[in-house]
Design a protein around this motif. Structure first.
Motif, PDB file in Angstrom:
ATOM      1  N   LEU A 112       0.816  -1.219   0.000  1.00  0.00           N
ATOM      2  CA  LEU A 112       0.000   0.000   0.000  1.00  0.00           C
ATOM      3  C   LEU A 112       0.849   1.267   0.000  1.00  0.00           C
ATOM      4  O   LEU A 112       0.368   2.344  -0.375  1.00  0.00           O
ATOM      5  CB  LEU A 112      -0.917   0.012   1.221  1.00  0.00           C
TER       6      LEU A 112
ATOM      7  N   THR B 158      -7.834  -5.958  -2.349  1.00  0.00           N
ATOM      8  CA  THR B 158      -7.372  -6.441  -1.061  1.00  0.00           C
ATOM      9  C   THR B 158      -7.934  -7.817  -0.749  1.00  0.00           C
ATOM     10  O   THR B 158      -8.954  -8.225  -1.326  1.00  0.00           O
ATOM     11  CB  THR B 158      -7.761  -5.451   0.057  1.00  0.00           C
TER      12      THR B 158
ATOM     13  N   GLU C  73      -3.010  -4.979  -2.585  1.00  0.00           N
ATOM     14  CA  GLU C  73      -2.597  -5.045  -1.175  1.00  0.00           C
ATOM     15  C   GLU C  73      -2.070  -6.408  -0.826  1.00  0.00           C
ATOM     16  O   GLU C  73      -1.074  -6.549  -0.105  1.00  0.00           O
ATOM     17  CB  GLU C  73      -3.801  -4.708  -0.270  1.00  0.00           C
TER      18      GLU C  73
END
Length: 253
Positions: A118, A138, A209
């Motif tokens: 990130l 994510t 992520e």
């Protein structure tokens, strides 16, 4: 004439040499395929691994910033320090949710730390045309909080979609299953990408992520027609600073 480089003297102080990136890896049992941070053949350079015992995917993705009551942060700090003692010149981790430990890891370990993919978001957004934003895929959108983005230097309202609703990828990791249907996992990531751009048409690039999504980054790029950055891109950039490439330079006559 330029001074000659002394090639007959070596410096000590480490246990292991030639692997400047240390990876703090979660204690897991799900499959890690090539491209995954935990598959050693992913990397074009040697790396050091340290398993953080007790750091399961569930514990890490539900951890809260500034909470030392669970002992999880202290476990990462101790493991990071051990990697440095062994020979790592920089530290990264196997989960993007660990952005919340970035400051503590860097302070405790005393070396550069790239805790989370990130952290690329602010840089990538600078690269994009006006009006375009980074979108994030994510492991779990329900668990990824504003604190994770803020710790990475990113805007807390960054567009995000999780793999939570997929039928394979999320379930295998969450339940620590030992068999992964790769095609089904790829389909989950592509579906999440489709949802991201449908819900947020301003997205001009994607940051993954989850370090387990990297094997599917190329397929996602081809599907969306957008640049995709991930932990692989981050750590290869990180390594380039820790161990810059040498070039032959002609000596002055």
């Amino acid at each position: 004439m330029m001074a000659d480089i002394d090639r007959n003297r070596a410096r000590g102080g480490k246990t292991v040499y030639g692997a400047c990136v240390g990876i703090l890896i979660l204690e897991t049992r799900f499959p890690r395929i090539p491209g995954d941070i935990g598959h050693a053949m992913t990397w074009p350079f040697p790396v050091l691994y340290k398993v953080v015992r007790g750091a399961t995917a569930e514990r890490v993705t539900t951890a809260k910033a500034n909470d030392r009551s669970t002992g999880l942060l202290d476990a990462f700090l101790a493991a990071g320090a051990e990697l440095v003692r062994d020979g790592a010149d920089g530290i990264t981790t196997s989960c993007g949710f660990l952005s919340i430990y970035q400051r503590e890891l860097a302070e405790h370990c005393g070396v550069p730390v790239a805790a989370s993919s990130l952290m690329q978001i602010p840089l990538v957004e600078r690269l994009l045309p006006p009006g375009r934003r980074v979108g994030v895929l994510t492991f779990s959108a329900a668990r990824l909080s504003p604190d994770h983005f803020l710790a990475a230097g990113a805007a807390p309202d960054t567009p995000v979609v999780g793999a939570d609703n997929g039928r394979e990828f999320y379930r295998v990791i969450e339940r620590e299953e030992t068999v992964l249907d790769i095609a089904a996992a790829r389909a989950d990531i592509l579906a999440a990408g489709d949802e991201l751009v449908a819900r947020h048409p301003e997205v001009g690039a994607v940051v993954l992520e989850c370090t387990n999504m990297v094997p599917f980054a190329r397929a996602l790029h081809q599907r969306l027609g957008l640049p995709v950055w991930d932990i692989y891109s981050f750590v290869t950039w990180f390594h380039a600073g820790l161990s810059p490439r040498g070039f032959p330079v002609q000596q002055e006559q």
